[in-house]
Scaffold this motif. Structure first.
Motif, PDB file in Angstrom:
ATOM      1  N   GLN A 279      11.247  52.391  20.913  1.00  0.00           N
ATOM      2  CA  GLN A 279      10.068  52.921  20.465  1.00  0.00           C
ATOM      3  C   GLN A 279       9.611  52.749  19.136  1.00  0.00           C
ATOM      4  O   GLN A 279       8.612  52.437  18.703  1.00  0.00           O
ATOM      5  CB  GLN A 279      10.058  54.528  20.519  1.00  0.00           C
ATOM      6  N   GLU A 280      10.746  53.006  18.018  1.00  0.00           N
ATOM      7  CA  GLU A 280      10.717  52.864  16.632  1.00  0.00           C
ATOM      8  C   GLU A 280      10.198  51.521  16.312  1.00  0.00           C
ATOM      9  O   GLU A 280       9.446  51.121  15.386  1.00  0.00           O
ATOM     10  CB  GLU A 280      11.597  53.399  15.968  1.00  0.00           C
TER      11      GLU A 280
ATOM     12  N   ARG B 274       6.571  50.640  17.202  1.00  0.00           N
ATOM     13  CA  ARG B 274       5.836  51.336  16.207  1.00  0.00           C
ATOM     14  C   ARG B 274       5.591  50.457  14.786  1.00  0.00           C
ATOM     15  O   ARG B 274       4.537  50.292  14.277  1.00  0.00           O
ATOM     16  CB  ARG B 274       6.363  52.757  15.978  1.00  0.00           C
TER      17      ARG B 274
ATOM     18  N   HIS C 289       3.904  47.045  15.240  1.00  0.00           N
ATOM     19  CA  HIS C 289       2.532  47.220  15.415  1.00  0.00           C
ATOM     20  C   HIS C 289       1.740  47.979  14.236  1.00  0.00           C
ATOM     21  O   HIS C 289       0.685  47.445  13.928  1.00  0.00           O
ATOM     22  CB  HIS C 289       1.889  47.925  16.548  1.00  0.00           C
ATOM     23  N   LYS C 290       2.387  48.685  13.310  1.00  0.00           N
ATOM     24  CA  LYS C 290       1.940  49.194  12.053  1.00  0.00           C
ATOM     25  C   LYS C 290       1.635  48.121  11.140  1.00  0.00           C
ATOM     26  O   LYS C 290       0.644  48.329  10.481  1.00  0.00           O
ATOM     27  CB  LYS C 290       2.699  50.355  11.650  1.00  0.00           C
TER      28      LYS C 290
ATOM     29  N   GLN D 260      -1.849  46.296  11.645  1.00  0.00           N
ATOM     30  CA  GLN D 260      -2.920  47.069  11.816  1.00  0.00           C
ATOM     31  C   GLN D 260      -4.043  46.691  10.612  1.00  0.00           C
ATOM     32  O   GLN D 260      -3.566  46.444   9.333  1.00  0.00           O
ATOM     33  CB  GLN D 260      -2.745  48.791  11.691  1.00  0.00           C
TER      34      GLN D 260
ATOM     35  N   ILE E 218       2.361  60.541  12.310  1.00  0.00           N
ATOM     36  CA  ILE E 218       3.638  60.030  13.114  1.00  0.00           C
ATOM     37  C   ILE E 218       4.578  60.967  13.641  1.00  0.00           C
ATOM     38  O   ILE E 218       5.405  60.707  14.677  1.00  0.00           O
ATOM     39  CB  ILE E 218       4.328  58.805  12.108  1.00  0.00           C
TER      40      ILE E 218
ATOM     41  N   THR F 234       4.256  61.854  17.404  1.00  0.00           N
ATOM     42  CA  THR F 234       3.890  60.942  18.450  1.00  0.00           C
ATOM     43  C   THR F 234       5.595  60.360  18.835  1.00  0.00           C
ATOM     44  O   THR F 234       6.604  60.766  18.010  1.00  0.00           O
ATOM     45  CB  THR F 234       3.436  59.578  17.811  1.00  0.00           C
ATOM     46  N   GLY F 235       5.678  59.921  20.059  1.00  0.00           N
ATOM     47  CA  GLY F 235       6.796  59.543  20.576  1.00  0.00           C
ATOM     48  C   GLY F 235       8.084  60.233  20.351  1.00  0.00           C
ATOM     49  O   GLY F 235       7.990  61.485  20.879  1.00  0.00           O
TER      50      GLY F 235
END
Length: 364
Positions: A179-180, A183, A186-187, A190, A350, A353-354
């Motif tokens: 997951q990290e 994240r 994709h960050k 952005q 953040i 989330t997740g």
């Protein structure tokens, strides 16, 4: 050392014909005066063969992009944020799945920002030569020493990754790690809102609304200009000079000259800078609100201590480092959402989330 140097399109097509589902990946690039990094070499190791792909010589890199964009494959990187940004700019997308060994090491308590060479030495007992880390990767020909150095980065990355993944699985941390990685990847790509760039400037909290409006316009323009010209942002106009313009609101080229801008900045951008100032001053109804520093909120120290205490307790229970859950920047993002944005449902910090939400959400 065995590697294949790829310098033409057909050899790249042939070399990318692999069934491997895990690919150790690295890039060598130059980024000094440009906005975007310039690729000098792509390195790939699939567990059997090592490819060094020369983007200066190969005109069609689409076989490599198809390999990396395949959702059935994992690309291993170490501290891969800049690599991801480069790959996104060059190929139009990020690798389908990214696993970052620096993040894996952090989850396992080996260090929050552990470099690749120390990690290899810690896990494999191998001392890597980093003499070429600052070499000119766009110069040709590349020496055998440079190529060996580049090959090492992916050849040793592969077994390091295998060891780290085994340890993550043993501790039940694999899902959080993945997951990290997603994240962070994709960050990195952005798209920044140009109208919010000014908020990251130094001393922005010292400016009144008029100055903030000017700075907002200047920063949005400078970002667009840097991208258009592929020029490092401070080579357009220096940050300190934008702040001076915002504070003084110059109305003429003579006024600009008094602010100690460089002659090149005035000659190339003077008229544009003055026009931006004029436009900002003409619309006071759209001026931003003053920026209040988080440390100036009355409850800042108490709330920061409370959140850190929650993080440390949760980290101890989960068997990971508190630094992995939240840096000071991530905590500040949460506090900004809570106080400045009034817990807006248009933004999710953040920490909420997740996997972090499963650890901290109800307590926060």
């Amino acid at each position: 050392m065995t590697y294949t140097l790829i310098t033409d399109n057909q050899h790249l097509i042939d070399a990318c014909d692999t069934d491997a589902t895990v690919l150790a990946l690295d890039t060598e690039f130059i980024r000094t005066r440009t906005f975007y990094a310039k690729p000098g070499l792509y390195q790939l190791f699939d567990g059997q063969k090592t490819l060094l792909i020369d983007p200066v010589a190969v005109s069609d890199l689409s076989p490599l992009w198809r390999l990396l964009h395949d959702p059935n494959r994992v690309s291993i990187l170490h501290s891969g944020s800049e690599d991801i940004e480069l790959l996104h700019h060059q190929s139009g997308a990020i690798p389908a799945q990214v696993h970052d060994t620096q993040l894996a090491a952090a989850f396992l308590g080996l260090g929050s920002q552990l470099g690749f060479a120390p990690l290899v030495e810690k896990l494999l007992g191998v001392s890597l030569d980093k003499a070429h880390s600052r070499t000119d990767w766009l110069a040709r020909p590349l020496s055998s020493e440079q190529l060996n150095y580049a090959a090492d980065d992916v050849i040793y990355l592969y077994p390091v990754y295998q060891m780290l993944m085994e340890q993550l699985a043993e501790k039940g941390l694999s899902e959080w790690f993945e997951q990290e990685c997603a994240r962070v990847a994709h960050k990195r790509v952005q798209v920044l809102d140009p109208n919010l760039v000014y908020l990251d400037m130094k001393y922005v909290w010292t400016l009144d609304r008029q100055a903030l409006a000017i700075l907002q316009a200047l920063c949005a323009w400078r970002l667009a200009e840097a991208r258009r010209r592929d020029l490092a942002i401070n080579f357009v106009v220096k940050e300190a000079h934008l702040l001076r313009i915002a504070e003084r609101a110059p109305r003429s080229l003579d006024d600009l000259a008094k602010l100690a801008l460089s002659p090149m900045e005035i000659r190339r951008h003077g008229d544009t800078l003055l026009k931006l100032v004029e436009q900002a001053l003409a619309n006071p109804e759209h001026w931003p609100q003053p920026v209040k520093r988080l440390i100036d909120y009355p409850d800042y120290k108490a709330e920061l201590a409370r959140i850190r205490s929650l993080i440390n307790a949760s980290a101890e229970q989960a068997g990971i480092s508190g630094d992995v859950i939240a840096s000071k920047r991530i905590i500040h993002q949460y506090l900004s959402w809570k106080w400045r944005l009034g817990e807006s449902d248009q933004v999710t910090p953040i920490l909420l989330t997740g996997w972090r939400k499963s650890l901290l959400g109800t307590q926060l």
